[in-house]
Design an enzyme around this catalytic site. Structure first.
Site, PDB file in Angstrom:
ATOM      1  NE  ARG A 104      -2.756   0.578   3.517  1.00 34.10           N
ATOM      2  CZ  ARG A 104      -3.430   0.293   4.269  1.00 34.10           C
ATOM      3  NH1 ARG A 104      -4.926  -0.166   4.054  1.00 34.10           N
ATOM      4  NH2 ARG A 104      -3.166   0.090   5.703  1.00 34.10           N
ATOM      5  CB  SER A 173     -11.727  -1.253   1.541  1.00 31.01           C
ATOM      6  OG  SER A 173     -10.593  -1.684   1.426  1.00 31.01           O
ATOM      7  CE  LYS A 202      -8.132   1.399   5.373  1.00 26.79           C
ATOM      8  NZ  LYS A 202      -8.173   1.466   3.774  1.00 26.79           N
TER       9      LYS A 202
END
Length: 281
Positions: A104, A173, A202
């Site tokens: 990521r 997600s 997040k």
């Protein structure tokens, strides 16, 4: 048998294997994964890590099979580590027992993501662990990644499937039970469910808590792999498992650990022990 592995020569000497056989025929188990001999030609140096080596016979398994059996999903997030440490971190995650590795790289240039992926993907491939790229289906397809993970705002499954081609994984997600149900109905290969707890990974997204995990696992996790994510760490594994989680994603607790391989082993051992009643078929 444990050996320090600064290169292939000590490996071959200890195993009493000819270079011809090593490069042409056998497979080797290193840690919990499987390293195919031909891949080790490109990666003769494993950062001096101690590795456990046993010659084995093992049938090839496709990414879908490996995903189905996965319990611990590790994310190599470039917000926690530098690109220069990505390959070393990947080795440590794999050595510790990660079943899946995702790269990521939010906010990074595509060229930089490509370069990091080219370092990490062969390590995962050699270890028999699926390599997933977060976002960028086109780049994932170009690199030959085992799959791509997309968010709620990253377009429909059909587009990602067309780009990735057959036999590749596409994950979604999800941030609610409704979104998890929708992802199942749409045909995603797996989902992430969370964030369970507030987490800087997040930032700005509210935690969804633990109350819907059991329902999600019953309705969705019984059909496709569903990984609980978001603030999951060693200190709350028991709580997450007690809420019904069968598979987990761990990010910062691994990447910020002084010994990433040891932390990964600890998470895997602890979660497998807590969730001993769940055995993926």
């Amino acid at each position: 048998m444990k050996i320090a592995a600064p290169g292939i020569a000590p490996f071959l000497s200890e195993m009493k294997i000819s270079s011809h056989d090593f490069l042409s025929k056998p497979e080797y188990r290193i840690g919990h994964g499987v390293f195919h001999a031909f891949n080790l030609r490109a990666f003769p140096i494993f950062y001096g890590l101690p590795i456990t080596v046993t010659r084995i016979k093992m049938s090839q398994r496709n990414p879908s099979d490996l995903m189905h059996h996965a319990l611990l999903y590790a994310i190599l997030d470039l917000r926690y580590i530098t690109p220069a440490r990505a390959a070393e971190t990947g080795v440590n995650l794999l050595a510790g027992g990660a079943d899946l590795v995702q790269l990521r790289a939010k906010g990074r240039e595509l060229a930089e993501i490509r370069e990091v992926a080219r370092q990490v993907l062969p390590l995962c491939r050699a270890a028999g662990v699926p390599f997933i790229l977060n976002d960028f289906p086109e780049l994932a397809a170009e690199l030959g990644a085992d799959g791509v993970h997309i968010g709620q705002d990253d377009g429909p499954l059909a587009v990602a499937r067309e780009i990735m081609g057959p036999g590749k994984l596409v994950g979604r997600s999800t941030h609610s039970l409704a979104q998890a149900r929708t992802a199942l109905a749409e045909g995603f290969d797996y989902i992430g469910f969370g964030p369970l707890f507030p987490t800087p990974t997040k930032a700005g997204r509210p935690a969804i808590g633990l109350q819907d995990i059991a329902a999600m696992e019953h309705e969705v996790g019984s059909r496709i792999p569903a990984f609980c994510i978001g603030g999951v760490k060693r200190s709350n594994l028991a709580e997450v498992s007690a809420a019904g989680a069968r598979r987990i994603v761990v990010v910062s607790d691994l990447l910020t650990a002084p010994d990433i391989a040891a932390a990964t082993r600890e998470v895997r051992a602890a979660f497998c022990g807590i969730s001993a009643g769940f055995h993926p078929d």
